[in-house]
Design an enzyme around this catalytic site. Structure first.
Site, PDB file in Angstrom:
ATOM      1  CG  HIS A  24      -1.900  -1.058   1.368  1.00 14.44           C
ATOM      2  ND1 HIS A  24      -2.042  -1.823   2.499  1.00 14.44           N
ATOM      3  CD2 HIS A  24      -2.831  -1.519   0.494  1.00 14.44           C
ATOM      4  CE1 HIS A  24      -3.033  -2.697   2.332  1.00 14.44           C
ATOM      5  NE2 HIS A  24      -3.524  -2.548   1.118  1.00 14.44           N
ATOM      6  CE  LYS A  48     -12.525  -7.761   3.414  1.00 16.13           C
ATOM      7  NZ  LYS A  48     -11.948  -7.006   2.298  1.00 16.13           N
ATOM      8  NE  ARG A  98      -2.215  -7.363  -4.487  1.00 15.09           N
ATOM      9  CZ  ARG A  98      -3.039  -7.588  -3.504  1.00 15.09           C
ATOM     10  NH1 ARG A  98      -2.589  -7.980  -2.350  1.00 15.09           N
ATOM     11  NH2 ARG A  98      -4.328  -7.436  -3.655  1.00 15.09           N
ATOM     12  CB  SER A 136      -4.018  -6.826   4.508  1.00 18.77           C
ATOM     13  OG  SER A 136      -3.730  -5.535   4.065  1.00 18.77           O
TER      14      SER A 136
HETATM   15  P1  ADP Z   1      -9.582  -4.113  -0.693  1.00 23.63           P
HETATM   16  O1  ADP Z   1     -10.334  -4.946   0.301  1.00 23.63           O
HETATM   17  O2  ADP Z   1     -10.340  -2.904  -1.188  1.00 23.63           O
HETATM   18  O3  ADP Z   1      -8.946  -4.867  -1.829  1.00 23.63           O
HETATM   19  P2  ADP Z   1      -6.911  -3.815   0.336  1.00 23.63           P
HETATM   20  O4  ADP Z   1      -6.469  -3.063   1.539  1.00 23.63           O
HETATM   21  O5  ADP Z   1      -6.661  -5.279   0.295  1.00 23.63           O
HETATM   22  O6  ADP Z   1      -8.428  -3.468   0.193  1.00 23.63           O
HETATM   23  O7  ADP Z   1      -6.252  -3.182  -0.974  1.00 23.63           O
HETATM   24  C1  ADP Z   1      -6.427  -1.820  -1.286  1.00 23.63           C
HETATM   25  C2  ADP Z   1      -5.759  -1.539  -2.620  1.00 23.63           C
HETATM   26  O8  ADP Z   1      -4.360  -1.757  -2.486  1.00 23.63           O
HETATM   27  C3  ADP Z   1      -6.213  -2.466  -3.763  1.00 23.63           C
HETATM   28  O9  ADP Z   1      -6.199  -1.723  -4.958  1.00 23.63           O
HETATM   29  C4  ADP Z   1      -5.151  -3.520  -3.807  1.00 23.63           C
HETATM   30  O10 ADP Z   1      -5.026  -4.086  -5.101  1.00 23.63           O
HETATM   31  C5  ADP Z   1      -3.926  -2.673  -3.470  1.00 23.63           C
HETATM   32  N1  ADP Z   1      -2.865  -3.482  -2.900  1.00 23.63           N
HETATM   33  C6  ADP Z   1      -2.905  -4.333  -1.862  1.00 23.63           C
HETATM   34  N2  ADP Z   1      -1.698  -4.908  -1.644  1.00 23.63           N
HETATM   35  C7  ADP Z   1      -0.866  -4.401  -2.592  1.00 23.63           C
HETATM   36  C8  ADP Z   1       0.502  -4.596  -2.944  1.00 23.63           C
HETATM   37  N3  ADP Z   1       1.275  -5.461  -2.301  1.00 23.63           N
HETATM   38  N4  ADP Z   1       0.990  -3.901  -3.986  1.00 23.63           N
HETATM   39  C9  ADP Z   1       0.195  -3.043  -4.658  1.00 23.63           C
HETATM   40  N5  ADP Z   1      -1.084  -2.825  -4.410  1.00 23.63           N
HETATM   41  C10 ADP Z   1      -1.621  -3.488  -3.388  1.00 23.63           C
END
Ligand code: ADP
Length: 169
Positions: A24, A48, A98, A136
């Site tokens: 992130h 969630k 990713r 995460s």
């Molecule tokens: P959501 O439940 O909306 O997917 P996340 O917190 O998992 O929430 O992800 C938020 C955003 O960050 C999404 O666009 C996800 O693709 C991106 N994201 C999560 N992990 C990574 C990473 N390692 N590299 C790049 N983008 C990421």
């Protein structure tokens, strides 16, 4: 920090951030090369199950980006993202990619948001290869067993995870 007239004003980066990872952080850092301000918006979704409360997630994000001043703002929202973006006067949503596996879901979301309003565009940013496997959920699978997640999450998040799981040690 002064704004750069060559950059676009503001974008919103929505997500669960449960918790914030270096993936992130990488996306926010890249976004700041194009946008003056990034609003990291934590989705408050009571359906969630989450490890950290929305307030804890917001605090961890704010702590990590404290040095960025007004360039990184932290907020939470519930309901429709496009409505929240409109309330904030923001026309760009940022999402991180990713791998190709992220694409289907992200494309669906972006097209649904475009169906809801044609006034907001979704911009996709590719993560650094070194964080392309970080999520995460993966962090939450490893941390309870004392797995070393430093390097995958900011230090403040690593500390918060240790505290959450210290009763398991
Ligand atoms: P959501 O439940 O909306 O997917 P996340 O917190 O998992 O929430 O992800 C938020 C955003 O960050 C999404 O666009 C996800 O693709 C991106 N994201 C999560 N992990 C990574 C990473 N390692 N590299 C790049 N983008 C990421």
């Amino acid at each position: 920090m002064s704004t750069n007239p060559h950059k676009i004003d503001c974008a919103i980066f929505p997500g669960s951030f449960d918790p914030l990872t270096m993936g992130h952080v990488d996306i926010v850092t890249r976004a700041l090369t194009v946008f003056n301000t990034v609003i990291v918006a934590v989705l408050d979704n009571p359906d969630k199950k989450s490890l950290f409360t929305v307030e804890e997630r917001e605090a961890l994000i704010s702590e990590h980006f404290a040095d960025m001043g007004n360039r990184v703002k932290v907020a939470s929202f519930s309901g429709l993202l496009v409505e929240f973006a409109k309330e904030q006067g923001v026309k760009v949503i940022i999402r991180g990619l990713r791998a190709t596996s992220d694409f289907d879901y992200e494309a669906q979301m972006a097209l649904m948001n475009r169906t809801l309003t044609d006034q907001i565009e979704t911009f996709f940013l590719m993560t650094s290869e070194r964080y392309s496997y970080v999520s995460s959920s993966l962090v939450k699978q490893v941390a309870p067993f004392g797995g070393d997640v430093s390097g995958l999450v900011p230090p403040s998040v690593a500390r918060a995870l240790k505290q959450k799981f210290c009763h398991l040690a």
